[in-house]
Design a protein around this motif. Structure first.
Motif, PDB file in Angstrom:
ATOM      1  N   ILE A 136       0.835  -1.209   0.000  1.00 56.80           N
ATOM      2  CA  ILE A 136       0.000   0.000   0.000  1.00 56.80           C
ATOM      3  C   ILE A 136       0.862   1.247   0.000  1.00 56.80           C
ATOM      4  CG2 ILE A 136      -1.612   1.359   1.400  1.00 56.80           C
ATOM      5  CD1 ILE A 136      -2.838  -1.363   2.292  1.00 56.80           C
ATOM      6  N   MET A 137       1.841   1.304   0.882  1.00 60.65           N
ATOM      7  CA  MET A 137       2.609   2.526   1.051  1.00 60.65           C
ATOM      8  C   MET A 137       3.659   2.727  -0.038  1.00 60.65           C
ATOM      9  SD  MET A 137       0.904   3.602   3.539  1.00 60.65           S
ATOM     10  CE  MET A 137       1.732   5.176   3.656  1.00 60.65           C
ATOM     11  N   ASP A 138       3.889   1.706  -0.858  1.00 58.85           N
ATOM     12  CA  ASP A 138       4.799   1.856  -1.993  1.00 58.85           C
ATOM     13  C   ASP A 138       4.099   2.474  -3.200  1.00 58.85           C
ATOM     14  OD1 ASP A 138       7.521   1.334  -3.021  1.00 58.85           O
ATOM     15  OD2 ASP A 138       6.503   0.003  -4.436  1.00 58.85           O
ATOM     16  N   ASP A 139       2.771   2.607  -3.130  1.00 60.17           N
ATOM     17  CA  ASP A 139       2.003   3.191  -4.233  1.00 60.17           C
ATOM     18  C   ASP A 139       2.196   4.715  -4.243  1.00 60.17           C
ATOM     19  OD1 ASP A 139      -0.821   4.476  -5.104  1.00 60.17           O
ATOM     20  OD2 ASP A 139      -0.501   2.605  -6.191  1.00 60.17           O
ATOM     21  N   ARG A 140       2.541   5.273  -5.398  1.00 62.97           N
ATOM     22  CA  ARG A 140       2.840   6.703  -5.492  1.00 62.97           C
ATOM     23  C   ARG A 140       1.648   7.566  -5.065  1.00 62.97           C
ATOM     24  NH1 ARG A 140       6.703   9.365  -8.320  1.00 62.97           N
ATOM     25  NH2 ARG A 140       7.908   7.546  -7.659  1.00 62.97           N
ATOM     26  N   SER A 141       0.444   7.137  -5.440  1.00 58.65           N
ATOM     27  CA  SER A 141      -0.754   7.889  -5.074  1.00 58.65           C
ATOM     28  C   SER A 141      -0.902   7.971  -3.560  1.00 58.65           C
ATOM     29  CB  SER A 141      -1.992   7.233  -5.691  1.00 58.65           C
ATOM     30  OG  SER A 141      -3.180   7.786  -5.192  1.00 58.65           O
ATOM     31  N   ILE A 142      -0.659   6.868  -2.878  1.00 56.16           N
ATOM     32  CA  ILE A 142      -0.773   6.853  -1.422  1.00 56.16           C
ATOM     33  C   ILE A 142       0.319   7.706  -0.788  1.00 56.16           C
ATOM     34  CG2 ILE A 142      -0.733   5.387   0.637  1.00 56.16           C
ATOM     35  CD1 ILE A 142      -3.248   5.179  -1.069  1.00 56.16           C
ATOM     36  N   GLN A 143       1.488   7.744  -1.397  1.00 59.02           N
ATOM     37  CA  GLN A 143       2.567   8.574  -0.883  1.00 59.02           C
ATOM     38  C   GLN A 143       2.218  10.055  -0.949  1.00 59.02           C
ATOM     39  OE1 GLN A 143       6.049   7.314  -3.054  1.00 59.02           O
ATOM     40  NE2 GLN A 143       6.057   5.288  -2.106  1.00 59.02           N
ATOM     41  N   ASN A 144       1.232  10.391  -1.773  1.00 59.06           N
ATOM     42  CA  ASN A 144       0.759  11.776  -1.874  1.00 59.06           C
ATOM     43  C   ASN A 144      -0.569  11.992  -1.151  1.00 59.06           C
ATOM     44  OD1 ASN A 144       2.930  12.718  -3.474  1.00 59.06           O
ATOM     45  ND2 ASN A 144       2.011  11.788  -5.294  1.00 59.06           N
TER      46      ASN A 144
END
Length: 285
Positions: free
Chosen positions: A216-224
């Motif tokens: 989950i946290m490796d997803d770029r969208s989630i990082q933003n």
């Protein structure tokens, strides 16, 4: 997103994108609706809800056709998913291009594995997506109140059963952790930049939750994202050796590693206390 109250009677279609339900459960749900809302609501359980094909409530094509039929039918204001359980991601990928203008005005309501559909619809801006209790929650202690919470929202636009964070007006979504770990990075995943992402789970080892949070946290969208909130993790099995961190410490660890704010606990979970989370920014009518 502005919530509007439906005119009476509210017509709601129920389909099962994953596993089936029983006719007895459908009857109990309809009885609760009638007792609490009288002529204000009509529930229409699609025959597909009772079909069986191995694990699923009918073959992929049958479940896809039932969803498309309910979504495109102008008489329904909402499509309520009757059950979670694996299967939603197996629906025909082409059906989303067949959804009509009526489908774009509907509310789609459910949680658990149905998060796949909520995510895809949210990405394509088709209708209003809402995380909340479903008919099979009647099997849980306090399930009648959970069903009434969902129907009050669908029939009257009652916001009292919403997760409190939603009312801040910040864009929100809610997902099952395991489902979202499989969804992240796929073509079905919406852009959640600036969103508060609420996560919950059931029946997973803590090490499995830790592994899912990596995805989950490796997803770029989630990082933003604006931040992560943790709902309840229920029925966590005991491993042969302690994991060494609590559920909250796991989520805090991955948030810190990804540089995403951890915003505390959310009032959602695989239980009868599961609160309602409309996707996007809620604006009071």
């Amino acid at each position: 997103m502005t919530e509007t109250k439906h005119t009476h009677p509210c017509q709601i279609a129920i389909v099962c994108p994953g596993g089936p339900i029983t006719r007895e459960l459908a009857e109990k749900t309809a009885d609760i609706a009638a007792a609490r809302f009288g002529d204000g609501v009509n529930l229409h359980f699609h025959e597909q809800c009772y079909a069986s094909a191995g694990h699923f409530a009918g073959a992929d094509a049958e479940r896809s056709a039932a969803f498309l039929e309910a979504a495109n039918d102008p008489k329904y204001s909402a499509v309520w998913f009757g059950r979670g359980g694996y299967g939603a991601c197996r629906l025909d990928d082409e059906l989303f291009g067949k959804l009509n203008d009526h489908a774009r005005r509907k509310t789609y309501f459910g949680y658990s594995d149905n998060g796949f559909l909520l995510a895809r619809l949210y990405k394509k801006k088709i209708g209003r997506q809402v995380h909340g209790p479903i008919p099979t929650d009647l099997n849980r202690e306090g399930g009648q109140d959970a069903i009434a919470r969902s129907l009050s929202y669908l029939v009257h636009g009652d916001t009292s059963g919403m997760e409190p964070t939603v009312k801040t007006g910040k864009p929100c979504v809610a997902f099952n952790i395991t489902v979202f770990a499989h969804l992240a990075g796929t073509s079905w995943a919406p852009d959640l930049t600036g969103h508060i992402v609420m996560l919950e789970d059931v029946g997973e080892y803590l090490y499995a939750t830790d592994r899912a949070m990596f995805s989950i946290m490796d997803d770029r969208s989630i990082q933003n994202a604006a931040g992560i909130m943790l709902g309840r993790l229920s029925d966590v099995p005991e491993n042969d050796r302690p994991f060494g961190a609590s559920e909250e410490e796991i989520v805090q660890y991955w948030c810190e590693r990804a540089g995403v704010p951890y915003l505390g606990r959310a009032d959602i979970g695989h239980d009868a206390q599961n609160k309602i989370v409309p996707f996007g920014a809620f604006v009071s009518a």
